[in-house]
Design a protein around this motif. Structure first.
Motif, PDB file in Angstrom:
ATOM      1  N   VAL A 131      -5.154 -14.583 104.736  1.00 35.09           N
ATOM      2  CA  VAL A 131      -4.688 -15.962 104.594  1.00 35.09           C
ATOM      3  C   VAL A 131      -4.191 -16.129 103.165  1.00 35.09           C
ATOM      4  O   VAL A 131      -4.904 -15.805 102.214  1.00 35.09           O
ATOM      5  N   PRO A 132      -2.967 -16.610 102.980  1.00 35.69           N
ATOM      6  CA  PRO A 132      -2.466 -16.797 101.621  1.00 35.69           C
ATOM      7  C   PRO A 132      -3.120 -18.003 100.950  1.00 35.69           C
ATOM      8  O   PRO A 132      -3.609 -18.912 101.623  1.00 35.69           O
ATOM      9  N   ALA A 133      -3.110 -18.007  99.635  1.00 33.76           N
ATOM     10  CA  ALA A 133      -3.628 -19.138  98.867  1.00 33.76           C
ATOM     11  C   ALA A 133      -2.571 -20.213  98.687  1.00 33.76           C
ATOM     12  O   ALA A 133      -2.881 -21.393  98.523  1.00 33.76           O
ATOM     13  N   VAL A 134      -1.317 -19.788  98.723  1.00 35.83           N
ATOM     14  CA  VAL A 134      -0.206 -20.703  98.473  1.00 35.83           C
ATOM     15  C   VAL A 134       1.021 -20.204  99.224  1.00 35.83           C
ATOM     16  O   VAL A 134       1.188 -18.999  99.424  1.00 35.83           O
ATOM     17  N   SER A 135       1.830 -21.162  99.674  1.00 38.60           N
ATOM     18  CA  SER A 135       3.118 -20.828 100.285  1.00 38.60           C
ATOM     19  C   SER A 135       4.219 -21.284  99.344  1.00 38.60           C
ATOM     20  O   SER A 135       4.209 -22.427  98.875  1.00 38.60           O
TER      21      SER A 135
END
Length: 117
Positions: free
Chosen positions: A62-66
């Motif tokens: 899961v990314p922390a930021v897009s």
């Protein structure tokens, strides 16, 4: 890379359980979308927004930021040229985005994305 928007991706265990806090207490009352594993909420007054993520549908993390960009292909080539770790390869996703995940030197996973027209 030219960044056009940045959205925080907050990993949560359960979208429905988290939704009340972020939509009620924080006032992010507009649901921009809900794919069952990721949902984006925003404030109609300020435009502030946040994505809640339980998992990723096709990537291993899961990314922390897009980070939205106008040229995701060029960003991907630059990330590779600079030797950054690609966590998820450049992919056309069925929900209408072209994206890849890259690991920043500090370990943060960043989703670099462009919405397909």
């Amino acid at each position: 890379m030219r960044v056009t928007r940045i959205i925080a991706d907050l990993e949560v265990a359960d979208l429905d359980a988290a939704k009340g806090f972020y939509t009620g207490f924080l006032g992010l009352s507009t649901e921009e979308f809900d794919l069952g594993w990721v949902a984006r909420y925003s404030s109609p007054e300020t435009g502030a927004h946040l994505q809640l993520v339980t998992r990723d549908a096709s990537a291993p993390e899961v990314p922390a930021v897009s980070v939205a960009t106008d040229d995701v292909d060029a960003a991907y080539a630059e990330a590779q040229q600079l030797g950054y770790q690609i966590v998820h390869p450049l992919t056309d996703e069925p929900w209408g985005v072209r994206r890849f995940f890259v690991r920043a030197p500090d370990g943060t996973v960043v989703n670099v994305v462009r919405h397909r027209d």
